[in-house]
Write a protein that holds these residues in place. Structure first.
Motif, short mmCIF file in Angstrom:
data_model
loop_
_atom_site.label_atom_id
_atom_site.label_comp_id
_atom_site.label_asym_id
_atom_site.label_seq_id
_atom_site.Cartn_x
_atom_site.Cartn_y
_atom_site.Cartn_z
N CYS A 95 49.77 82.73 23.53
CA CYS A 95 50.19 82.57 22.14
C CYS A 95 49.96 81.15 21.64
CB CYS A 95 51.67 82.93 21.99
SG CYS A 95 51.95 84.70 22.18
N TYR A 96 49.81 81.07 20.34
CA TYR A 96 49.63 79.76 19.68
C TYR A 96 50.91 78.95 19.84
CZ TYR A 96 49.12 76.46 15.80
OH TYR A 96 49.06 75.32 15.03
N LYS A 97 50.74 77.68 20.23
CA LYS A 97 51.93 76.85 20.52
C LYS A 97 52.18 75.80 19.44
CE LYS A 97 52.35 78.45 24.87
NZ LYS A 97 51.16 79.29 24.92
N GLY B 227 48.00 72.82 15.87
CA GLY B 227 46.60 73.02 15.49
C GLY B 227 46.23 72.22 14.26
N GLY C 160 55.15 81.48 13.87
CA GLY C 160 53.94 80.95 13.25
C GLY C 160 53.92 81.26 11.77
N HIS D 173 37.98 78.39 13.44
CA HIS D 173 38.72 77.19 13.03
C HIS D 173 37.98 76.33 12.03
CE1 HIS D 173 41.18 77.46 17.05
NE2 HIS D 173 41.46 78.42 16.20
N ARG E 203 41.75 80.89 11.03
CA ARG E 203 43.17 81.05 11.36
C ARG E 203 43.41 80.55 12.79
NH1 ARG E 203 43.66 87.56 12.68
NH2 ARG E 203 41.74 87.65 13.86
N LEU E 204 44.65 80.19 13.04
CA LEU E 204 45.00 79.63 14.35
C LEU E 204 45.55 80.70 15.30
CD1 LEU E 204 46.67 76.39 12.98
CD2 LEU E 204 44.49 76.53 14.21
N PHE E 205 46.03 81.81 14.75
CA PHE E 205 46.57 82.88 15.60
C PHE E 205 46.42 84.20 14.87
CE2 PHE E 205 49.92 80.79 13.21
CZ PHE E 205 50.50 81.83 12.52
N ALA F 39 46.61 82.94 20.19
CA ALA F 39 45.80 81.83 19.66
C ALA F 39 44.35 82.25 19.54
CB ALA F 39 45.93 80.63 20.60
N THR F 40 43.76 81.94 18.39
CA THR F 40 42.34 82.21 18.19
C THR F 40 41.53 81.04 18.73
OG1 THR F 40 42.43 81.18 16.03
CG2 THR F 40 42.75 83.56 16.11
N LYS F 41 40.28 81.29 19.00
CA LYS F 41 39.38 80.19 19.35
C LYS F 41 37.96 80.55 18.94
CE LYS F 41 39.20 81.86 24.07
NZ LYS F 41 39.77 81.77 25.36
#
Lengths: 446, 474
Positions: A106-108, A111, A171, A287, A295-297, A303-305
């Motif tokens: 998960c996104y922490k 970002g 988030g 990103h 988006r970041l998540f 979490a996206t990348k």
């Protein structure tokens, strides 16, 4: 655009869910505000304004799962709704694959700012919005005797979403959007009234291109005058960047975890294989600041990348959320792409002049498709058939408009016959898909 | 307590407050205003991988205020029905009339009763959503029993109840309870390495009497048949050819080819290819086409539309003549005629527009078998997924999931996955035979003109001389 008691409402809902027996819960609170103003010919035709909010609950109860939503936030009613929802969920069949995601994925937080929200959203006066729509019409009213009707619309929205789950994920996303569009009709041959349209869109008001929609829409309508159907046969096909995403969406759908697990995808079992032309690359620029879709998540909080989707024609990823990951044994990725960018392999982000004129010239002769009219794709086989309109071209020059024709084939075969991928994706779109060119495609006319 | 009183109570408003809000909406000079209150509950149950393991309930609540000034419309909605929030919405919508000096008073309230086209025999509220799980499980089991190639089944049962309270500045006050029940299934079948998918659905404005064993048998058989045939089917050679459209779902032709083009907002704006055709002969005298909001239990039925006008049966084409457009209040006023009760909206979040209801063609005199045997080379189609139309150019399309080749008057090889494109006025004029087997297809048809609206469509089998059929070139 924060609702004062938003976090109180979510906290209350979380507690209520736990109190009534939910083992885990995810709550998504969404609030939107939008307005639109439509000018028809020389007067304001429609105005719409609204705000709305909703609470979406995903409940995990004794290994069972249910989804529930309401826009009624009054405490007593909300608690009753949650209690009833949990009772409903308890009666379902157990599904051991349902759970909140692995927290390590998960996104922490921390970002980069993806520049999705215009802080000036509430400051734009309605008079200015109305004037933008009026000016689009004014660009063409009285300029051409064939013009029958013109509608221009200014629209904007602000979206605020907060996702919270019972294992500690929280988030927030805030996004604004501005759009201006024009649609017009001109007198054609007989009873025909060809239509033309154009639109511009941006995340920030100051980036919105407000001029030119009217002229572009009229030009596109007039270009359709004298349209004809041509002989069935195999033609090279160039697809305009306004609609080229239609040829990418069947691929993205086929990579979706639900379709893979349900054996309803023509790309099932193809992960890691070269399926398409080595010329083809689709990359998820998750990103990229200031672009639609960044988006970041995702909606699970994962979490996206940035990363490849199709790399030199090879399938690089499926879109697996935590549920379908557990069902298939394929690792979690994200539930869907954020900002897919299509390019020639290795040419992403490279500046060059590979735009429409260049591609038409290099393609020689064929059909330049500017609109898809209906049609569909068989998700199991990739077979497709779409209605089209566009232009016949030779030596890179457009000769005459064509319509009332179909294009038919298979998505895998089509993308193996891709001959060129442009460098001219429209920034007004969520998917950055440029002008595309294909060899020898089946067109159906007379 | 009357149904109107129950509605007033549900939305927490009084008749006096309705008048005050309408008066506020007209305060800038609008000529007409209406208030549309809506409370909807949707329950859904999903089966996947043999288990009923997904459920959901969704509540949506709010009201919209509309103001009309000439043919201009102001619209605003709120999800909170306090007088303060509703007054703000009324004020926002009123702005459309700025500069109009006229001030129309709100007429005294006239409570209205309308004929009920969807009486509920068994309320959905009498049973819990999960008590329906055995039904959907039985559907799954039935489908697996029909063909050993069945690999996956996804089934979904959705039922909703929408409570409406409507009031307008003409004094009309009415309420409605609109049920909807939909069962849909997608079947995945595998034969060796080949995979195909097919689907089937039924949707009615009904209570839980909707759930019958017959329904299971009907949907299961249809979904399996529609999928199984695809293993023998291929994509035909494309081009212009005769098309026999089978009875029922071929009504999509009417919806796309002429229905949208008859919606009066497009004609009022002079952008429809049929804009100059009212009262004129547009097709064979054998053809009559109806848009009907009065078919009992039908997905497109309305007791009253979303502008407080009674549901009715409208002849769009009578013996080959274009006899009526489909009107909402704005277009009816423009054409100086009565509304046909076609002002519909997706929810309180949208202003109403002219929309179809159940659109179907009346029976002709031919026999389907004779029509097929009259075709030397062409196709027969009766299973569709989606369609679209360009209102001004008149080009319409629909996607054929499956059908058959017709060779020397006989149905031969199955075909699949092709788009058909034609031009509305030309296609209508090209209908040369109409069979006597019309029926309404009760699938979950949904129209997407700016906003989603439940509709249905029907047809007898017809022969169209020439349409452009998608396919591969030799």
């Amino acid at each position: 655009m924060k609702q004062e008691n938003e976090s109180e409402t979510i906290h209350f809902a979380l507690k209520a869910a736990e109190k009534h027996g939910a083992g885990a819960v995810r709550i998504t609170y969404n609030k939107t505000k939008h307005s639109s103003y439509t000018f028809r010919n020389d007067k304001l035709d429609r105005l719409q304004q609204a705000t709305g909010s909703s609470l979406f609950l995903q409940l995990y109860v004794n290994g069972r799962y249910g989804t529930f939503s309401t826009n009624r936030m009054e405490r007593t009613e909300l608690e009753r709704f949650i209690a009833k929802s949990i009772e409903t969920t308890k009666l379902l069949t157990e599904d051991k694959h349902r759970s909140l995601p692995d927290t390590s994925l998960c996104y922490k937080g921390g970002g980069t700012d993806l520049k999705q929200c215009d802080p000036e959203f509430s400051e734009i006066p309605s008079e200015k919005k109305i004037e933008i729509a009026r000016m689009c019409n004014a660009e063409i009213l009285g300029k051409d005797k064939r013009l029958l009707n013109v509608n221009s619309e200014y629209g904007d929205y602000e979206d605020h979403t907060l996702i919270v789950d019972s294992q500690g994920f929280s988030g927030t996303t805030n996004q604004t959007n501005y759009t201006v569009s024009t649609e017009c009709s001109v007198k054609g041959k007989g009873d025909s009234r060809p239509e033309g349209w154009w639109y511009e869109s941006s995340l920030f008001f100051n980036d919105l291109k407000t001029g030119g929609c009217g002229e572009k829409a009229l030009e596109r309508a007039i270009n359709k005058l004298g349209t004809r159907k041509i002989k069935s046969g195999k033609y090279n096909m160039v697809v305009e960047n306004t609609i080229s995403s239609r040829l990418v969406s069947p691929i993205i759908n086929a990579l979706n975890g639900a379709n893979i697990q349900q054996n309803n995808s023509f790309l099932n079992g193809k992960l890691g294989e070269r399926v398409f032309s080595p010329l083809m690359e689709i990359y998820d620029e998750a990103h990229l600041p200031g672009e639609f879709g960044s988006r970041l998540f995702d909606s699970e909080g994962i979490a996206t990348k940035p990363g490849p989707i199709i790399d030199q024609g090879v399938i690089s990823t499926y879109f697996m959320n935590s549920y379908y990951s557990k069902k298939t044994g394929i690792p979690v990725t994200v539930e869907s792409p954020s900002l897919p960018v299509c390019s020639i392999s290795g040419q992403r982000g490279v500046s060059n002049e590979n735009k429409l004129e260049h591609i038409l010239r290099n393609t020689g002769k064929g059909i330049f498709v500017t609109g898809f009219n209906g049609g569909n794709t068989n998700s199991s086989t990739g077979d497709f058939s779409f209605g089209i309109e566009g232009f016949y071209f030779e030596d890179g020059s457009i000769l005459y408009p064509v319509s009332e024709m179909n294009v038919t084939g298979n998505i895998i075969s089509l993308w193996n016959s891709v001959r060129d991928i442009g460098n001219d994706a429209r920034k007004a779109s969520r998917w950055l898909i440029p002008t595309l060119s294909f060899n020898s495609v089946d067109f159906n006319g007379f | 307590m009357t149904s109107i009183q129950r509605s007033l109570h549900l939305f927490g408003v009084t008749t006096e407050e309705l008048k005050i809000l309408t008066d506020t909406a007209l305060s800038k000079g609008g000529e007409y205003s209406d208030l549309f209150f809506e409370h909807s509950t949707v329950d859904e149950l999903t089966l996947r991988d043999g288990e009923v393991n997904g459920a959901g309930s969704h509540i949506d609540y709010g009201m919209g205020v509309r103001v009309i000034s000439g043919d201009q419309t102001g619209y605003a909605y709120t999800e909170i029905t306090t007088m303060n929030e509703m007054t703000n919405a009324a004020k926002a919508a009123s702005i459309i009339a700025l500069g109009n000096k006229k001030r129309i008073p709100v007429t005294d309230i006239t409570p209205m009763d309308f004929k009920n086209h969807y009486p509920i025999l068994k309320s959905w509220e009498d049973s819990d959503v999960t008590s329906r799980a055995p039904f959907i499980k039985a559907l799954n089991d039935k489908i697996f029993s029909l063909d050993h190639r069945v690999n996956k089944v996804i089934a979904k049962l959705t039922n909703s109840t929408t409570s409406i309270l409507f009031f307008n500045s003409l004094g009309t006050l009415c309420s409605d309870e609109r049920p909807m029940a939909t069962l849909s299934v997608t079947v995945i079948m595998q034969d060796g390495s080949r995979v195909e998918n097919g689907s089937s659905s039924r949707s009615y404005r009904m209570g839980s009497e909707f759930l019958t064993e017959n329904l299971i048998d009907e949907i299961a058989q249809e979904a399996v048949n529609r999928t199984a045939i695809l293993f023998d089917a291929g994509v035909p050679e494309g081009g212009e050819m005769s098309v026999v459209m089978g009875a029922g779902g071929s009504g999509i032709l009417l919806h796309e080819a002429i229905g949208h083009a008859f919606e009066a907002d497009f004609n009022r704006q002079n952008v429809s290819i049929f804009s100059d055709k009212l009262g004129k002969k547009i097709c064979s005298s054998e053809i009559s086409v109806v848009d009907d909001g009065t078919v009992q239990g039908n997905r497109g039925a309305v007791n009253f539309d979303d502008e407080g006008v009674a549901g009715q049966k409208t002849y769009m084409v009578t013996d080959g003549y274009l006899t009526s457009y489909l009107h909402d209040r704005i277009s009816a006023s423009y054409y100086k005629t009565a509304s046909t009760g076609n002002g519909r909206r997706e929810s309180f979040r949208y202003m109403p527009l002219p929309r179809m209801r159940a659109t179907y063609m009346i029976n002709g005199k031919s026999k389907e078998a004779d029509i097929i045997s009259s075709v030397k080379k062409g196709i027969f189609v009766d299973n569709f997924s989606n369609g679209q139309v360009q209102i001004g150019a008149g080009d319409f399309t629909f996607f054929v999931k499956s059908g058959y080749m017709i060779e020397s008057g006989k149905l031969t090889k199955p075909i699949k996955d092709i788009n058909i494109i034609g031009n509305g006025p030309k296609a209508l004029a090209d209908i040369v035979a109409v069979a006597d087997n019309s029926y309404i297809d009760n699938g979950s048809w949904t129209c997407g003109k700016e906003q989603y609206c439940p509709v249905s469509c029907g047809m007898p089998s017809v022969l169209i001389n020439k349409l452009t059929v998608g396919g591969l070139q030799q």
